[in-house]
Design a protein around this motif. Sequence first.
Motif, mmCIF file in Angstrom:
data_model
loop_
_atom_site.group_PDB
_atom_site.id
_atom_site.type_symbol
_atom_site.label_atom_id
_atom_site.label_comp_id
_atom_site.label_asym_id
_atom_site.label_seq_id
_atom_site.Cartn_x
_atom_site.Cartn_y
_atom_site.Cartn_z
ATOM 1 N N VAL A 37 4.444 -3.647 4.519
ATOM 2 C CA VAL A 37 3.208 -4.247 4.030
ATOM 3 C C VAL A 37 2.817 -3.570 2.718
ATOM 4 O O VAL A 37 2.674 -2.347 2.659
ATOM 5 C CB VAL A 37 2.074 -4.105 5.065
ATOM 6 C CG1 VAL A 37 0.792 -4.732 4.530
ATOM 7 C CG2 VAL A 37 2.480 -4.763 6.387
ATOM 8 N N LYS A 38 2.657 -4.373 1.668
ATOM 9 C CA LYS A 38 2.325 -3.847 0.352
ATOM 10 C C LYS A 38 0.979 -4.409 -0.101
ATOM 11 O O LYS A 38 0.712 -5.598 0.040
ATOM 12 C CB LYS A 38 3.412 -4.212 -0.665
ATOM 13 C CG LYS A 38 4.755 -3.557 -0.378
ATOM 14 C CD LYS A 38 5.745 -3.807 -1.506
ATOM 15 C CE LYS A 38 7.065 -3.068 -1.261
ATOM 16 N NZ LYS A 38 8.016 -3.287 -2.374
ATOM 17 N N THR A 39 0.147 -3.544 -0.648
ATOM 18 C CA THR A 39 -1.157 -3.952 -1.155
ATOM 19 C C THR A 39 -1.048 -4.389 -2.606
ATOM 20 O O THR A 39 -0.484 -3.672 -3.439
ATOM 21 C CB THR A 39 -2.178 -2.801 -1.045
ATOM 22 O OG1 THR A 39 -2.346 -2.457 0.336
ATOM 23 C CG2 THR A 39 -3.519 -3.205 -1.621
ATOM 24 N N VAL A 40 -1.568 -5.567 -2.907
ATOM 25 C CA VAL A 40 -1.648 -6.075 -4.272
ATOM 26 C C VAL A 40 -3.057 -5.774 -4.782
ATOM 27 O O VAL A 40 -4.049 -6.177 -4.165
ATOM 28 C CB VAL A 40 -1.365 -7.589 -4.325
ATOM 29 C CG1 VAL A 40 -1.505 -8.120 -5.745
ATOM 30 C CG2 VAL A 40 0.034 -7.893 -3.775
ATOM 31 N N GLU A 41 -3.149 -5.063 -5.893
ATOM 32 C CA GLU A 41 -4.453 -4.626 -6.411
ATOM 33 C C GLU A 41 -5.132 -5.788 -7.139
ATOM 34 O O GLU A 41 -4.962 -5.981 -8.342
ATOM 35 C CB GLU A 41 -4.272 -3.429 -7.342
ATOM 36 C CG GLU A 41 -3.577 -2.230 -6.714
ATOM 37 C CD GLU A 41 -4.398 -1.587 -5.602
ATOM 38 O OE1 GLU A 41 -5.609 -1.899 -5.495
ATOM 39 O OE2 GLU A 41 -3.843 -0.775 -4.848
ATOM 40 N N LEU A 42 -5.920 -6.553 -6.399
ATOM 41 C CA LEU A 42 -6.573 -7.721 -6.986
ATOM 42 C C LEU A 42 -7.564 -7.324 -8.082
ATOM 43 O O LEU A 42 -7.691 -8.016 -9.100
ATOM 44 C CB LEU A 42 -7.301 -8.514 -5.898
ATOM 45 C CG LEU A 42 -6.448 -9.040 -4.729
ATOM 46 C CD1 LEU A 42 -7.316 -9.852 -3.781
ATOM 47 C CD2 LEU A 42 -5.277 -9.886 -5.231
ATOM 48 N N GLU A 43 -8.289 -6.237 -7.862
ATOM 49 C CA GLU A 43 -9.298 -5.823 -8.833
ATOM 50 C C GLU A 43 -8.670 -5.407 -10.158
ATOM 51 O O GLU A 43 -9.338 -5.381 -11.198
ATOM 52 C CB GLU A 43 -10.161 -4.689 -8.274
ATOM 53 C CG GLU A 43 -9.438 -3.383 -7.994
ATOM 54 C CD GLU A 43 -8.755 -3.340 -6.634
ATOM 55 O OE1 GLU A 43 -8.541 -2.221 -6.141
ATOM 56 O OE2 GLU A 43 -8.443 -4.403 -6.077
#
Length: 254
Positions: A65-71
């Motif tokens: 699971v990888k987090t995409v930095e939307l901000e």
Amino acid sequence: MSDTLKNHVEKNSSDSQKRGFPPITDFMTLFIHPLTHNPIKLQLVMSYMSHESERIRQYLRNIQVKTVELEQLEHKSDHFQRLNPNGKVPVLIHNDLTLWESNAIGQYLANYFSSELWPYGADQQASLLRWLLWETGCWDSVVGNMLLNEFYFPFWGFPGDDRRKDRNRRKFKELATVLNRQLQRNRCINGDDFSLADLSIGASVMHLDSIDLDVTPYPAFQAWRSLLSQQPWWQDVQKNIQNFQRNGAMELSI
């Protein structure tokens, strides 16, 4: 790979397929943002399935699971848009398949792992699909926009669009009335048991208290929300989100 290890992998893969589980050589990567409701759908799906079966839980723990930095607008980068040309999360990569649209990914995971979230029988599948399409075409366009302007943007330090607030809240009353009527007939959205519809629509419900939305005119909807909040798989995801809000770090527990 040694002959011993090769034989071990082949034996376990064969045994897994006989039990109806995918081979252990399958790998999945899931791109999400822990806070936003469409990725939360998949956190709920994975959490639910991990409570269904310990063996499924072990498989799910292998999903990267990888987090995409939307901000930071990472979802608008050329690299990410090669995965999803719409520039949105979530995205699932499984072997040669790259899949976007949260409800499609949820259906794929539930079907792939033979979860009860995806029912057996054409009639039940069609009924469930109706609510998934309603969530995408109706519910999300209103509630998702409310959350974007009243919760996500303020959380990241950006101003929301106040002009849309009143319009979205008026439309919410219409949609909540539809949902309330359905829940007066059923314990859950598609019947008496939880399905993908509950998790898909419920994902945005998790944040409704954060935007001070009055749902008292919809008692069946309120009872359903309370039922969701009592489930251990729901509580696990809620803890993940609260940890992310406090620490800004991904702590997905399955």
